[in-house]
Design a protein around this motif. Structure first.
Motif, PDB file in Angstrom:
ATOM      1  N   ILE A 159      37.773  47.330  38.694  1.00 35.84           N
ATOM      2  CA  ILE A 159      37.716  47.233  37.229  1.00 35.84           C
ATOM      3  C   ILE A 159      39.031  47.734  36.618  1.00 35.84           C
ATOM      4  O   ILE A 159      39.599  47.112  35.728  1.00 35.84           O
ATOM      5  CB  ILE A 159      36.509  48.039  36.693  1.00 35.84           C
ATOM      6  CG1 ILE A 159      35.200  47.365  37.128  1.00 35.84           C
ATOM      7  CG2 ILE A 159      36.582  48.198  35.180  1.00 35.84           C
ATOM      8  CD1 ILE A 159      33.940  48.165  36.835  1.00 35.84           C
ATOM      9  N   ASP A 160      39.523  48.868  37.130  1.00 32.45           N
ATOM     10  CA  ASP A 160      40.718  49.497  36.550  1.00 32.45           C
ATOM     11  C   ASP A 160      42.005  48.748  36.896  1.00 32.45           C
ATOM     12  O   ASP A 160      42.928  48.698  36.084  1.00 32.45           O
ATOM     13  CB  ASP A 160      40.870  50.935  37.065  1.00 32.45           C
ATOM     14  CG  ASP A 160      39.834  51.889  36.482  1.00 32.45           C
ATOM     15  OD1 ASP A 160      39.130  51.495  35.530  1.00 32.45           O
ATOM     16  OD2 ASP A 160      39.724  53.029  36.990  1.00 32.45           O
ATOM     17  N   HIS A 161      42.085  48.213  38.107  1.00 34.83           N
ATOM     18  CA  HIS A 161      43.391  47.755  38.609  1.00 34.83           C
ATOM     19  C   HIS A 161      43.438  46.304  39.095  1.00 34.83           C
ATOM     20  O   HIS A 161      44.504  45.836  39.463  1.00 34.83           O
ATOM     21  CB  HIS A 161      43.847  48.667  39.759  1.00 34.83           C
ATOM     22  CG  HIS A 161      43.925  50.110  39.385  1.00 34.83           C
ATOM     23  ND1 HIS A 161      44.781  50.587  38.401  1.00 34.83           N
ATOM     24  CD2 HIS A 161      43.252  51.200  39.836  1.00 34.83           C
ATOM     25  CE1 HIS A 161      44.626  51.904  38.279  1.00 34.83           C
ATOM     26  NE2 HIS A 161      43.708  52.294  39.139  1.00 34.83           N
ATOM     27  N   ALA A 162      42.295  45.609  39.178  1.00 35.51           N
ATOM     28  CA  ALA A 162      42.308  44.257  39.743  1.00 35.51           C
ATOM     29  C   ALA A 162      42.072  43.173  38.700  1.00 35.51           C
ATOM     30  O   ALA A 162      42.169  41.992  39.019  1.00 35.51           O
ATOM     31  CB  ALA A 162      41.266  44.134  40.865  1.00 35.51           C
ATOM     32  N   GLY A 163      41.735  43.558  37.480  1.00 34.72           N
ATOM     33  CA  GLY A 163      41.549  42.561  36.420  1.00 34.72           C
ATOM     34  C   GLY A 163      40.308  41.701  36.563  1.00 34.72           C
ATOM     35  O   GLY A 163      40.237  40.622  35.979  1.00 34.72           O
ATOM     36  N   ILE A 164      39.311  42.171  37.319  1.00 27.59           N
ATOM     37  CA  ILE A 164      38.083  41.376  37.415  1.00 27.59           C
ATOM     38  C   ILE A 164      37.294  41.506  36.116  1.00 27.59           C
ATOM     39  O   ILE A 164      37.370  42.509  35.409  1.00 27.59           O
ATOM     40  CB  ILE A 164      37.188  41.797  38.612  1.00 27.59           C
ATOM     41  CG1 ILE A 164      36.764  43.266  38.506  1.00 27.59           C
ATOM     42  CG2 ILE A 164      37.896  41.523  39.930  1.00 27.59           C
ATOM     43  CD1 ILE A 164      35.679  43.661  39.501  1.00 27.59           C
ATOM     44  N   ARG A 165      36.524  40.443  35.804  1.00 28.14           N
ATOM     45  CA  ARG A 165      35.702  40.451  34.590  1.00 28.14           C
ATOM     46  C   ARG A 165      34.214  40.504  34.920  1.00 28.14           C
ATOM     47  O   ARG A 165      33.379  40.709  34.038  1.00 28.14           O
ATOM     48  CB  ARG A 165      36.003  39.211  33.733  1.00 28.14           C
ATOM     49  CG  ARG A 165      37.471  39.049  33.340  1.00 28.14           C
ATOM     50  CD  ARG A 165      38.026  40.195  32.517  1.00 28.14           C
ATOM     51  NE  ARG A 165      37.233  40.414  31.325  1.00 28.14           N
ATOM     52  CZ  ARG A 165      37.142  41.574  30.669  1.00 28.14           C
ATOM     53  NH1 ARG A 165      37.796  42.644  31.122  1.00 28.14           N
ATOM     54  NH2 ARG A 165      36.399  41.691  29.607  1.00 28.14           N
ATOM     55  N   PHE A 166      33.891  40.242  36.193  1.00 21.77           N
ATOM     56  CA  PHE A 166      32.517  40.405  36.678  1.00 21.77           C
ATOM     57  C   PHE A 166      32.576  41.325  37.896  1.00 21.77           C
ATOM     58  O   PHE A 166      33.361  41.071  38.817  1.00 21.77           O
ATOM     59  CB  PHE A 166      31.915  39.058  37.120  1.00 21.77           C
ATOM     60  CG  PHE A 166      31.676  38.096  35.991  1.00 21.77           C
ATOM     61  CD1 PHE A 166      30.472  38.088  35.296  1.00 21.77           C
ATOM     62  CD2 PHE A 166      32.658  37.177  35.626  1.00 21.77           C
ATOM     63  CE1 PHE A 166      30.254  37.196  34.258  1.00 21.77           C
ATOM     64  CE2 PHE A 166      32.447  36.280  34.584  1.00 21.77           C
ATOM     65  CZ  PHE A 166      31.245  36.285  33.898  1.00 21.77           C
ATOM     66  N   VAL A 167      31.793  42.372  37.887  1.00 17.21           N
ATOM     67  CA  VAL A 167      31.765  43.264  39.049  1.00 17.21           C
ATOM     68  C   VAL A 167      30.425  43.072  39.764  1.00 17.21           C
ATOM     69  O   VAL A 167      29.357  43.194  39.174  1.00 17.21           O
ATOM     70  CB  VAL A 167      32.030  44.741  38.670  1.00 17.21           C
ATOM     71  CG1 VAL A 167      30.935  45.323  37.777  1.00 17.21           C
ATOM     72  CG2 VAL A 167      32.232  45.591  39.920  1.00 17.21           C
ATOM     73  N   GLN A 168      30.529  42.690  41.020  1.00 22.23           N
ATOM     74  CA  GLN A 168      29.347  42.307  41.793  1.00 22.23           C
ATOM     75  C   GLN A 168      29.034  43.402  42.786  1.00 22.23           C
ATOM     76  O   GLN A 168      29.809  43.673  43.699  1.00 22.23           O
ATOM     77  CB  GLN A 168      29.648  41.015  42.545  1.00 22.23           C
ATOM     78  CG  GLN A 168      30.094  39.911  41.613  1.00 22.23           C
ATOM     79  CD  GLN A 168      30.634  38.743  42.400  1.00 22.23           C
ATOM     80  OE1 GLN A 168      31.711  38.812  42.975  1.00 22.23           O
ATOM     81  NE2 GLN A 168      29.871  37.676  42.433  1.00 22.23           N
ATOM     82  N   ILE A 169      27.869  43.981  42.617  1.00 21.49           N
ATOM     83  CA  ILE A 169      27.544  45.162  43.413  1.00 21.49           C
ATOM     84  C   ILE A 169      26.362  44.873  44.327  1.00 21.49           C
ATOM     85  O   ILE A 169      25.302  44.437  43.885  1.00 21.49           O
ATOM     86  CB  ILE A 169      27.219  46.349  42.487  1.00 21.49           C
ATOM     87  CG1 ILE A 169      28.454  46.681  41.656  1.00 21.49           C
ATOM     88  CG2 ILE A 169      26.749  47.555  43.296  1.00 21.49           C
ATOM     89  CD1 ILE A 169      29.712  46.985  42.453  1.00 21.49           C
ATOM     90  N   ASP A 170      26.568  45.150  45.595  1.00 23.61           N
ATOM     91  CA  ASP A 170      25.466  45.091  46.548  1.00 23.61           C
ATOM     92  C   ASP A 170      24.925  46.506  46.697  1.00 23.61           C
ATOM     93  O   ASP A 170      25.579  47.368  47.297  1.00 23.61           O
ATOM     94  CB  ASP A 170      25.921  44.539  47.897  1.00 23.61           C
ATOM     95  CG  ASP A 170      24.732  44.058  48.708  1.00 23.61           C
ATOM     96  OD1 ASP A 170      23.747  44.835  48.815  1.00 23.61           O
ATOM     97  OD2 ASP A 170      24.758  42.924  49.209  1.00 23.61           O
ATOM     98  N   ALA A 171      23.746  46.728  46.135  1.00 23.24           N
ATOM     99  CA  ALA A 171      23.157  48.072  46.178  1.00 23.24           C
ATOM    100  C   ALA A 171      22.877  48.500  47.619  1.00 23.24           C
ATOM    101  O   ALA A 171      22.767  49.685  47.907  1.00 23.24           O
ATOM    102  CB  ALA A 171      21.867  48.119  45.354  1.00 23.24           C
ATOM    103  N   GLY A 172      22.814  47.541  48.517  1.00 24.59           N
ATOM    104  CA  GLY A 172      22.585  47.840  49.935  1.00 24.59           C
ATOM    105  C   GLY A 172      23.843  48.234  50.684  1.00 24.59           C
ATOM    106  O   GLY A 172      23.800  48.511  51.881  1.00 24.59           O
ATOM    107  N   ARG A 173      24.977  48.244  49.983  1.00 24.21           N
ATOM    108  CA  ARG A 173      26.235  48.648  50.622  1.00 24.21           C
ATOM    109  C   ARG A 173      26.900  49.814  49.898  1.00 24.21           C
ATOM    110  O   ARG A 173      27.586  50.621  50.506  1.00 24.21           O
ATOM    111  CB  ARG A 173      27.240  47.487  50.617  1.00 24.21           C
ATOM    112  CG  ARG A 173      26.903  46.371  51.555  1.00 24.21           C
ATOM    113  CD  ARG A 173      28.002  45.300  51.482  1.00 24.21           C
ATOM    114  NE  ARG A 173      27.642  44.123  52.247  1.00 24.21           N
ATOM    115  CZ  ARG A 173      28.060  42.898  51.962  1.00 24.21           C
ATOM    116  NH1 ARG A 173      28.858  42.698  50.919  1.00 24.21           N
ATOM    117  NH2 ARG A 173      27.700  41.880  52.715  1.00 24.21           N
ATOM    118  N   ILE A 174      26.742  49.847  48.570  1.00 25.71           N
ATOM    119  CA  ILE A 174      27.575  50.761  47.774  1.00 25.71           C
ATOM    120  C   ILE A 174      27.087  52.204  47.811  1.00 25.71           C
ATOM    121  O   ILE A 174      27.767  53.113  47.348  1.00 25.71           O
ATOM    122  CB  ILE A 174      27.680  50.267  46.312  1.00 25.71           C
ATOM    123  CG1 ILE A 174      28.897  50.894  45.627  1.00 25.71           C
ATOM    124  CG2 ILE A 174      26.391  50.568  45.539  1.00 25.71           C
ATOM    125  CD1 ILE A 174      29.327  50.256  44.355  1.00 25.71           C
ATOM    126  N   GLY A 175      25.933  52.412  48.428  1.00 25.17           N
ATOM    127  CA  GLY A 175      25.370  53.757  48.466  1.00 25.17           C
ATOM    128  C   GLY A 175      24.018  53.793  47.762  1.00 25.17           C
ATOM    129  O   GLY A 175      23.467  54.861  47.530  1.00 25.17           O
TER     130      GLY A 175
END
Lengths: 394, 394
Positions: free
Chosen positions: A267-283
């Motif tokens: 979000i801060d440094h890659a300029g993405i506009r959609f952040v896709q989160i896999d709750a089964g990986r991110i913790g």
């Protein structure tokens, strides 16, 4: 009465009889059961089952390399703050155990489900949302082997009443740019002019911005809403450069994040506009909710990443269930039989094509080990004469 | 004559008989042997052995979640470009297998050692360096339980002729700031006014900049050269903020990086001035060298992170062996017996207190399994009726 404590943590390694060498991540599963105070919670690691089980039970290497179980078993579970404390403890005491984040994901999920059952509340309410908003599921499928196959897939998705679809992996990005253009245009044709079209490059260009930019014209022409994972998650500089070149085409990414910080970096440094989160990986749910909060503050749209079971789907919706403007959601359409053997319920679309986050306690899903027993993989790990893991009896 | 191919990859799980719950990472080891064309190479994963072994051999989950062995065995090994190709292949085919980066680290190391033996060249020459420069080792030890113990440790280090020392972990940062100040001043007193003093907070403040800033005054007063890992690796924003507050005190970090990108993010976005790379975690010599090149271009000083064996030490020096201005190097001083059982040689200091990167082929170290056999941990993994791993016979 004393506070409930975590009495057991069980990992179940499930698999189709044969695993194909294709991008479909629903061919096996790592299912987690946690028990406390007479209640049971279920979760799922989106992770390689065997290394996750090994990280659950391995001997300690040093004070920052404990196994995960050691930081969970016996911990009190009175409320959300205890789940956060368990996560903090795992991250500190398993700092040098790389696989731990994927292991924690399924456990954290199961802890929220468990707490929901203890309190008779859905997880989204425990997360602080007063209500939920319907989500518009996109059918998530692999590109066909050629444009013709993709056209057929897209037509079939439209015929099933989906208003949005994502095509990804397969041959996309591996050959000449013209082939990618053909694929994308076929997807658009099959979906019709109104369908929301999403394209997933599956990190195929690693960090090659020049190659990626050759895909942009066709994506614009096909009116794709986003281009997902043109690069590996770490290539923030490549994302940022492509984002500048992409104009109205927005970039999506984040599924590889295995902690809140990695998602935040995108979000801060890659300029993405959609952040896709896999709750089964991110913790798990806890870290995913932190990302949802951060994304909201930065005007980035949170989307779940889910390619497996309906249990994982319900879990992955909870962190953004109450965000009205995060409407779109990933919906696994081609999951294998093992993925449907985990939870009894399916989140079906209503007549408008929307799905609804369950209102029942926890994730609102019933898991019955008798249903997934046929897929259980017999596993045993022995170290220094001791059995550290053996498949639980169902 | 046909090109040599990777014939075998063996993992050895070594451990002290009892593991203590302290920060000392040398209590166990995950040693890697690779064979090709009649030659043998040795490497070491700085990783939890059991989950690493599981990630080496686990059944495939899908096309981006292969085990690591599957991408290595049988691959050609003719030159450096083949090692890079193997790394690229592992990263792509094990994208969703989190532990894979730690597994690859030991394998990549062994491949460079092997190639060095095939060609009769030290690894640093294969990496493109024409010569090496002596490195000034800092004794790397844990803080004492109190300032008095730390004072004794520092005096002992000075008495052993070390011109630099790093104190870390232990109680540092866990109590009142005054206790940290006492510890740091004790270290300075023990080292004498000329000694290079480095302080390692071991991620203790997670991302709490306010707490970290309370440590700065004492670090300035003690003339510490760097403050290492005040925060977890991912907290780039906290590092950047503390870097602005720290003035002439420089921040160090990076040991947690498990790929080139993570190290790069710390250089690009965290304001660190020393990047510390554990070749046993970041993906091996290949990824470490990429970081060394990037750091050089950004005027950031590359330092190895090594807390274990002399094999790991020689390996970790190779990526910056030819960089004259990256003079300082970490040197494990308190390693356990198991760490000395891996390689026959020790990199001893010369009369000026410097160590020299070996000139012999590969890492210039001889590994003899008969020496480490007493530490070998009998391990067996069985899945679906098949033995996927059994401790190799020595």
């Amino acid at each position: 009465m004393s506070a409930p404590h975590i009495e057991s943590v069980d990992f179940f390694y499930l698999s189709m009889p044969n695993i194909e060498d294709v991008g479909d991540g629903s061919q096996d599963a790592c299912v987690v059961r946690v028990r406390a105070g007479g209640h049971t919670g279920w979760g799922e690691c989106e992770a390689a089952p065997l290394p996750s089980i090994a990280a659950l039970v391995c001997p300690m290497s040093h004070s920052a390399c404990h196994n995960v179980l050691d930081s969970v078993l016996g911990a009190p579970l009175r409320g959300p703050e205890d789940i956060h404390a368990i996560g903090t403890r795992v991250r500190a005491r398993s700092l040098d155990l790389l696989q731990a984040a994927h292991v924690l994901s399924g456990i954290d999920m199961a802890l929220w489900d468990l707490l929901g059952h203890m309190r008779g509340e859905p997880v989204w309410r425990l997360l602080g949302y007063a209500r939920t908003y319907p989500k518009l599921p996109y059918a998530s499928v692999l590109f066909g082997d050629d444009a013709q196959q993709t056209l057929h897939k897209a037509r079939a998705i439209r015929a099933q009443g989906f208003r949005a679809a994502k095509f990804g992996w397969g041959p996309y990005g591996t050959g000449a740019p013209q082939l990618d253009a053909d694929q994308v245009m076929a997807a658009r044709e099959g979906l019709g002019p109104e369908g929301v079209l999403l394209v997933d490059a599956g990190t195929v260009w690693v960090e090659d911005v020049d190659r990626a930019r050759q895909s942009l014209a066709a994506l614009h022409e096909a009116r794709a809403t986003w281009l997902e994972e043109p690069f590996v998650s770490g290539a923030l500089h490549a994302y940022a450069e492509l984002a500048r070149l992409a104009g109205s085409l927005r970039l999506a990414g984040g599924e590889g994040a295995h902690d809140y910080y990695m998602a935040r970096h995108m979000i801060d440094h890659a300029g993405i506009r959609f952040v896709q989160i896999d709750a089964g990986r991110i913790g798990g749910i806890s870290e995913a909710k932190k990302v949802a909060d951060y994304a909201l503050a930065r005007d980035v749209t949170y989307v779940n990443h889910t390619f497996t079971s309906q249990l994982a789907l319900s879990a992955s919706l909870q962190p953004f269930a109450g965000l009205e403007h995060s409407e779109i959601c990933e919906y696994p359409l081609e999951a294998r039989a093992v993925a449907y053997a985990i939870a009894l319920e399916r989140l079906e679309r209503d007549t408008d094509g929307y799905i609804h986050v369950p209102e029942g306690p926890g994730f609102g899903m019933q898991v019955d080990p008798a249903r997934f027993k046929p897929y259980l993989v017999d596993t045993e790990i022995r170290v220094a004469g001791k059995t550290l893991y053996k498949t639980p009896v169902v």
